[in-house]
Write a protein that holds these residues in place. Sequence first.
Motif, mmCIF file in Angstrom:
data_model
loop_
_atom_site.group_PDB
_atom_site.id
_atom_site.type_symbol
_atom_site.label_atom_id
_atom_site.label_comp_id
_atom_site.label_asym_id
_atom_site.label_seq_id
_atom_site.Cartn_x
_atom_site.Cartn_y
_atom_site.Cartn_z
ATOM 1 N N HIS A 6 0.855 -1.183 0.000
ATOM 2 C CA HIS A 6 0.000 0.000 0.000
ATOM 3 C C HIS A 6 0.889 1.230 0.000
ATOM 4 O O HIS A 6 2.066 1.160 0.305
ATOM 5 N N ASN A 10 -1.932 5.900 2.196
ATOM 6 C CA ASN A 10 -3.160 5.150 2.489
ATOM 7 C C ASN A 10 -3.295 4.778 3.957
ATOM 8 O O ASN A 10 -4.375 4.353 4.387
ATOM 9 N N SER A 13 -6.175 6.448 5.920
ATOM 10 C CA SER A 13 -7.472 6.000 5.413
ATOM 11 C C SER A 13 -7.749 4.554 5.809
ATOM 12 O O SER A 13 -8.886 4.206 6.135
ATOM 13 N N LEU A 14 -6.727 3.717 5.793
ATOM 14 C CA LEU A 14 -6.895 2.329 6.234
ATOM 15 C C LEU A 14 -7.293 2.274 7.705
ATOM 16 O O LEU A 14 -8.192 1.524 8.092
ATOM 17 N N LYS A 16 -8.814 4.609 9.464
ATOM 18 C CA LYS A 16 -10.193 5.099 9.606
ATOM 19 C C LYS A 16 -11.196 4.032 9.178
ATOM 20 O O LYS A 16 -12.224 3.844 9.831
ATOM 21 N N LEU A 17 -10.891 3.339 8.085
ATOM 22 C CA LEU A 17 -11.781 2.280 7.610
ATOM 23 C C LEU A 17 -11.898 1.168 8.647
ATOM 24 O O LEU A 17 -12.997 0.710 8.960
ATOM 25 N N PHE A 38 -14.030 -1.557 -0.773
ATOM 26 C CA PHE A 38 -13.704 -0.535 0.228
ATOM 27 C C PHE A 38 -12.257 -0.074 0.077
ATOM 28 O O PHE A 38 -11.957 1.111 0.203
ATOM 29 N N LEU A 39 -11.367 -1.019 -0.180
ATOM 30 C CA LEU A 39 -9.940 -0.675 -0.310
ATOM 31 C C LEU A 39 -9.674 0.155 -1.556
ATOM 32 O O LEU A 39 -8.859 1.072 -1.535
ATOM 33 N N GLU A 41 -11.880 2.161 -2.828
ATOM 34 C CA GLU A 41 -12.505 3.450 -2.526
ATOM 35 C C GLU A 41 -11.576 4.377 -1.746
ATOM 36 O O GLU A 41 -11.614 5.600 -1.924
ATOM 37 N N ILE A 42 -10.744 3.825 -0.879
ATOM 38 C CA ILE A 42 -9.828 4.675 -0.111
ATOM 39 C C ILE A 42 -8.508 4.908 -0.836
ATOM 40 O O ILE A 42 -7.606 5.525 -0.296
#
Length: 98
Positions: A6, A10, A13-14, A16-17, A38-39, A41-42
């Motif tokens: 990654h 990221n 964002s990871l 937060k997800l 979802f991945l 999307e971020i």
Amino acid sequence: MARFPHYKSNVASLGKLLALAATDAGVKKAFQQDPAAFLREIGLPEETTELFDFKVVSDDVTTGSVTLPYRLNDSKLTNGDAEYLGRLSHLFPSRSLN
């Protein structure tokens, strides 16, 4: 955290997800059903979401999970490197034999 390639950008964002999935049952269920969506999307790289078959797991009182490193060192495994194998062994939860 992430055990796959990654971008450094990221990471937030990871986090937060994962926090949202841990606190919102609806998001958790949707994330478990299609984690790649979802991945993407971020902003995870397309080659990562296509290369891996992601599975979101959740421990409870009857099940457990183990997260292995993204890449294992074949040479250290083949040569039985005690230090390396010892570090890997700490990834496995201790279970009582009661």
